[in-house]
Design an enzyme around this catalytic site. Sequence first.
Site, PDB file in Angstrom:
ATOM      1  N   ASP A 262       1.472  -1.066   0.114  1.00  0.00           N
ATOM      2  CA  ASP A 262      -0.123  -0.333  -0.288  1.00  0.00           C
ATOM      3  C   ASP A 262       0.708   1.642   0.212  1.00  0.00           C
ATOM      4  OD1 ASP A 262      -3.227   0.884   0.173  1.00  0.00           O
ATOM      5  OD2 ASP A 262      -1.932   2.682   1.223  1.00  0.00           O
ATOM      6  N   ASN A 270      -2.425  12.737  -4.199  1.00  0.00           N
ATOM      7  CA  ASN A 270      -3.763  13.627  -4.837  1.00  0.00           C
ATOM      8  C   ASN A 270      -4.098  15.132  -4.621  1.00  0.00           C
ATOM      9  OD1 ASN A 270      -3.963  11.515  -6.869  1.00  0.00           O
ATOM     10  ND2 ASN A 270      -5.117  10.132  -5.477  1.00  0.00           N
ATOM     11  N   HIS A 275      -4.590  14.702  -9.721  1.00  0.00           N
ATOM     12  CA  HIS A 275      -5.198  13.790  -9.825  1.00  0.00           C
ATOM     13  C   HIS A 275      -4.025  12.695 -10.728  1.00  0.00           C
ATOM     14  CE1 HIS A 275      -8.352  12.054  -6.857  1.00  0.00           C
ATOM     15  NE2 HIS A 275      -8.029  13.769  -6.940  1.00  0.00           N
ATOM     16  N   ASP A 279      -1.615   9.656 -10.697  1.00  0.00           N
ATOM     17  CA  ASP A 279      -2.040   8.485 -11.251  1.00  0.00           C
ATOM     18  C   ASP A 279      -0.519   7.786 -12.470  1.00  0.00           C
ATOM     19  OD1 ASP A 279      -4.212   8.125 -11.212  1.00  0.00           O
ATOM     20  OD2 ASP A 279      -4.698   9.320 -13.238  1.00  0.00           O
ATOM     21  N   GLU A 305      -4.008   2.477  -4.218  1.00  0.00           N
ATOM     22  CA  GLU A 305      -3.242   2.106  -4.299  1.00  0.00           C
ATOM     23  C   GLU A 305      -2.749   1.063  -3.238  1.00  0.00           C
ATOM     24  OE1 GLU A 305      -4.496   4.495  -0.379  1.00  0.00           O
ATOM     25  OE2 GLU A 305      -5.390   3.770  -2.367  1.00  0.00           O
TER      26      GLU A 305
END
Length: 380
Positions: A262, A270, A275, A279, A305
């Site tokens: 994680d 973000n 964002h 990504d 994630e």
Amino acid sequence: MSAIDPRTVLLLTGIMGGLMSLVLYSLKRNYPASIEGLGDWSAALLLLFAGGLLVAGRGKLPNVVSISVSSFLLWSGLYLAYVGSQRFFGVKPRIAPWMALITGLALVQLWFSVVEPSYHMRLVLTTVATACLSGVHAWLVFRQGSITFSRGLAVGVLVFLFGAQVMRLVTSFSAPFPLNAEFFDTSTLQLTYITSFAFSVLLFSISAVLMATDRLRIELEHLANHDSLTNALTRRHMDDACRSELERCRRHGHSMALLIMDLDHFKEINDIYGHQAGDQALINFVARVNALLRGPDQLGRFGGEEFVALLPETSLDEAIAVAERIRGACTLAGQAPACTVSIGVTTNRKDNDSVDTLLARADAALYRAKAAGRNRVEVA
């Protein structure tokens, strides 16, 4: 003598080729843009259709049109089919030299049609050009990995066309041509060569449709099994892979490992960078992890994630070492925004282990890594 009219064979085959051109054009309009070459194949069949119509008009149209122009269209169609296959298989075509050669051959064909008429010389030019185009085309398709039915059909058709043209060239020297020789001579030999070319074009168009369908199936399978953003495997695929590997371990007494990973403070990435940056961080993470995994290992995205790595034939100590390499690679990565990772590690222990129990143990280890300050590897 044969009762079959070669002109009728060409016309019927040309009509079928025109219909197959529409089929390929429809596929181009509806298939993903990543499947290239369909438009070239469609245009190639149209050129062959037009060239065949002009050939069928021989004796009714001027020789310049029915012989020279038709030859240029037929050779251009065969070459464009080759270009379509190059683009379909990701090979960059070199169009200018080939089209210069085809134009030159058409001009020579024009000379032996108008200035110094010679059916034999025109036949030699036609067979040599057709054999060369079909030969290089067959070699291109043959070199593209393991042969499937569709590509095997394409190779077989092109090799057959190549062989037919070579035989036609050989027999043109073994059997003298009278001065009044005609293309639509109804002898069995001439009819065989005409029909072999006509049906080779039809069969290749069918193989092109089949190759495009195979490629679409492969792309759909890839989309079904891979995350569209990161190209990691989907959760459904990972569940199936873990279940299969666990059953194999039970049968043979082997060990497997699961890593749940994680990304730390991903929401802040973000919020601060946007964002798109988030990504890109996910994409970069998957690339780094895949570079550290072995061929049999599999990496999947479980959502957001969170990622899971399946490591077959891996002991707990080996799995910890892999996890530490992944954590270290993320810590040392120089790409902004910086992003560390917390990892939970587990291996199969009992015969009654299930995928759910393995995931639950690895998830508990991940929770401890998060609680202990993140950017850590914990074992359960």
